[in-house]
Design a protein around this motif. Sequence first.
Motif, PDB file in Angstrom:
ATOM      1  N   ARG A   1       0.391   4.077  -2.960  1.00 10.82           N
ATOM      2  CA  ARG A   1       0.023   5.481  -2.712  1.00 10.82           C
ATOM      3  C   ARG A   1       1.093   6.440  -3.229  1.00 10.82           C
ATOM      4  O   ARG A   1       0.775   7.539  -3.709  1.00 10.82           O
TER       5      ARG A   1
ATOM      6  N   LEU B   1      -5.835   2.039   6.439  1.00 10.51           N
ATOM      7  CA  LEU B   1      -7.037   2.010   5.618  1.00 10.51           C
ATOM      8  C   LEU B   1      -8.206   2.637   6.378  1.00 10.51           C
ATOM      9  O   LEU B   1      -8.265   2.539   7.613  1.00 10.51           O
TER      10      LEU B   1
ATOM     11  N   VAL C   1       0.813  -1.216   0.000  1.00 12.41           N
ATOM     12  CA  VAL C   1       0.000   0.000   0.000  1.00 12.41           C
ATOM     13  C   VAL C   1       0.851   1.273   0.000  1.00 12.41           C
ATOM     14  O   VAL C   1       0.564   2.214  -0.762  1.00 12.41           O
TER      15      VAL C   1
ATOM     16  N   THR D   1      -7.668   1.250  -0.680  1.00 17.71           N
ATOM     17  CA  THR D   1      -6.400   1.967  -0.536  1.00 17.71           C
ATOM     18  C   THR D   1      -6.510   3.407  -1.015  1.00 17.71           C
ATOM     19  O   THR D   1      -5.705   4.259  -0.625  1.00 17.71           O
TER      20      THR D   1
END
Length: 346
Positions: A48, A170, A44, A74
């Motif tokens: 990002r 999250l 993740v 995400t």
Amino acid sequence: MHPPTAETARPARGGREPARHDGGDRPRVLVLRALGLGDLLAGVPALRALRRAYPGHELVLACPAELAPVAAATGAVDRVLPAAEPGRAVPRALDWTGPPPDVAVDLHGNGPPSHRLLARLRPRRLLAFAHPGTPEIEGPPWYAEEHERDRWCRLLRAYGIDADPADLLLPRPDTPSPAPGAVVLHPGAGAPSRCWPVERYAAVAEALRARGRRVVVTGGADEADLVARLAKLAGLPDTDVFGGGLPHDRLSALVADAHAVVSGDTGIAHLAVAHATPTVTLFGPVPPSRWGPPPHPRHRALWHPGPDGDPHGHEADPALLRITPDAVLEALHALDAPHDAPEEAP
């Protein structure tokens, strides 16, 4: 979790205009991570970072179709391209249509199979680790002992993309939890070598229930027998048994609102970390330095140092078997001590 460290690419071809998708309005970034839940969650921060680096691109994640809800949560992925092979091997092909990707990113492994899979799509840029089998790719070196979250962030930084390994939380789903405040026990894992004996989970469950704590057990779609065995040994009512693989929104809500999650080194441990839920994670054959939670008082990683074992082995790892139910109960007790408030999820 635990992708292979050697897997397959020609170099990225340069000199073309950014590739556009079929509609012609946005260039595309293709990210390959055709692995499991824990692997996706460990990636993740890198996803990002790519989202921030390419805000005008469509970000397409090649991963198992069942992980699409996690990918959406995400906030970094626009679309999932279903991709999976037995044993989490490199997919033989990707169902890619339209012009080549503007950027392709290998977050799957460090070897020629995944490199070449992406290179066959002729991306304008290919971001990947270096490997002797694909000397034409000038990526950074692979370090086997590196933590998984750090590894993929370092890969991106080598290409000038800022990435923060701590950017992993999250948002809580809107779905209500089926058991708020319970201790969640998850006896399964991706391989038997990472499965702590079910009898020990039962001993933990009995001790917690004797103290007045609600205990629930979860398991994947192929772990119904394991879950049923634990429930029977611990005397759990049917209302506290969630076998057969909960839908992602219910599992995510259960984990997000749990008192704590106790599991081996598997996907639900990463899901709990992503929801800032306290965890006790039992390690062996791979140490927490490579797959463990970030350092924080709400997380306890239990591990007995020793030589590495096989994370895909067919027998419980000796290091894992050295962890006792008393050690797990002590770790859970330590989690009840005051600590900093959880971070805000994005």
